[in-house]
Scaffold this motif. Structure first.
Motif: not given
Length: 295
Positions: A105-110, A181-196, A207-213
């Motif tokens: 999820h994004e930065n607001r929970g499920l 695999g993982v798909v994440g959005f915003c905060f979740g995009g960052y998490i998807a990067n970090m899970m990798a 990662p969708y529009y996620g901050r980079q590691p």
């Protein structure tokens, strides 16, 4: 009041909303600045209503969809929040093992949008798990404003551990092939990067529009990446060139798309930042990517 049209809203309003959604403005500041654009018949209340998510009319896969089984589960996250609630979805009456996808999820929970994405993933032939990182604080509170405030109270690294634990839970699920695999959005995009970064055995990350590691983390990635960005999302896109340089130099498999003239959050069909064409194309690419790397 949702009768405004996206094309009639200045880009600055979307940028303001992005600042608000990412905690750079509080609600009072957001409303005050929104007043600068309440002209020509527009009111602050109409703009605020227009920019707010509409979860009632936007579900693409209903919770009672007859083709899938969807239920809330609890799984262990000993390094994170202890126990975490998540929505587990899979094709109904499935008789073969399926690859898995963690939906972050994004930065607001499920919220209902992310639950919907979890069900969409199941409709595409996967078993999905969409965790709620707000579980230790009582779970998604029913609205995004309170959800963002709650998520700020949790440690980001602890939340990452919650999603890593979700990966292991799904990987070992009786109906999963073990390829996840993982798909994440915003905060979740960052998490998807970090899970990798954290999981060399991860099957694929989107990662969708996620901050980079950070550079020292990015070099650890083994999973193939599909990175999805919006052209107007200058905040997140600023980190992409350096990230891409690391991926190239370290021969890390990746594909990246920058969708023209769309904002951060373009996949989220509950807000006016949504772009149907970019969202549908990016999702088709996501499912094709998972089909290639997880099946």
């Amino acid at each position: 009041m949702k009768d405004l049209k996206t094309e009639n809203i200045q880009q600055e309003v979307f940028d303001l909303y992005d600042d608000y959604a990412h905690n750079k403005l509080n609600r009072k500041q957001f409303i005050e600045k929104l007043g600068l654009y309440a002209v020509g018949g527009l009111t602050v209340s109409s703009l605020l209503s227009f920019m707010s998510p509409n979860y009632v009319d936007t579900l693409l896969v209903k919770p009672n969809d007859p083709t899938i089984d969807s239920e809330y589960i609890i799984y262990a996250s000993p390094k994170g929040g202890g126990t975490i609630k998540g929505l587990l979805s899979q094709p109904k009456d499935n008789t073969v093992k399926l690859p898995g996808v963690i939906v972050v999820h994004e930065n607001r929970g499920l919220n209902p949008y992310i639950e919907d994405v979890g069900r969409r993933t199941a409709k595409a032939g996967f078993i999905s798990l969409a965790p709620d990182a707000l579980t230790p604080l009582g779970g998604y509170p029913g609205n995004d404003d309170d959800g963002r405030a709650m998520q700020r109270k949790r440690d980001r690294n602890k939340m990452l551990e919650d999603f890593v634990a979700a990966y292991h839970h799904l990987k070992n699920h009786k109906n999963c092939t073990g390829k996840v695999g993982v798909v994440g959005f915003c905060f979740g995009g960052y998490i998807a990067n970090m899970m990798a970064v954290q999981l060399p055995e991860l099957g694929a990350a989107v990662p969708y529009y996620g901050r980079q590691p950070e550079a020292e983390d990015a070099v650890k990635i083994k999973a193939p990446l599909l990175l999805q960005y919006g052209e107007l999302d200058t905040r997140v896109n600023a980190g992409w060139p350096a990230y891409e340089d690391i991926l190239k130099k370290n021969s890390i498999a990746y594909t990246a798309y920058i969708y023209p003239e769309v904002n951060h959050g373009f996949h989220n069909n509950t807000t006016p930042r949504y772009d149907k064409e970019a969202a549908n194309l990016s999702w088709d690419r996501t499912i094709a990517f998972f089909n290639k790397h997880l099946k």
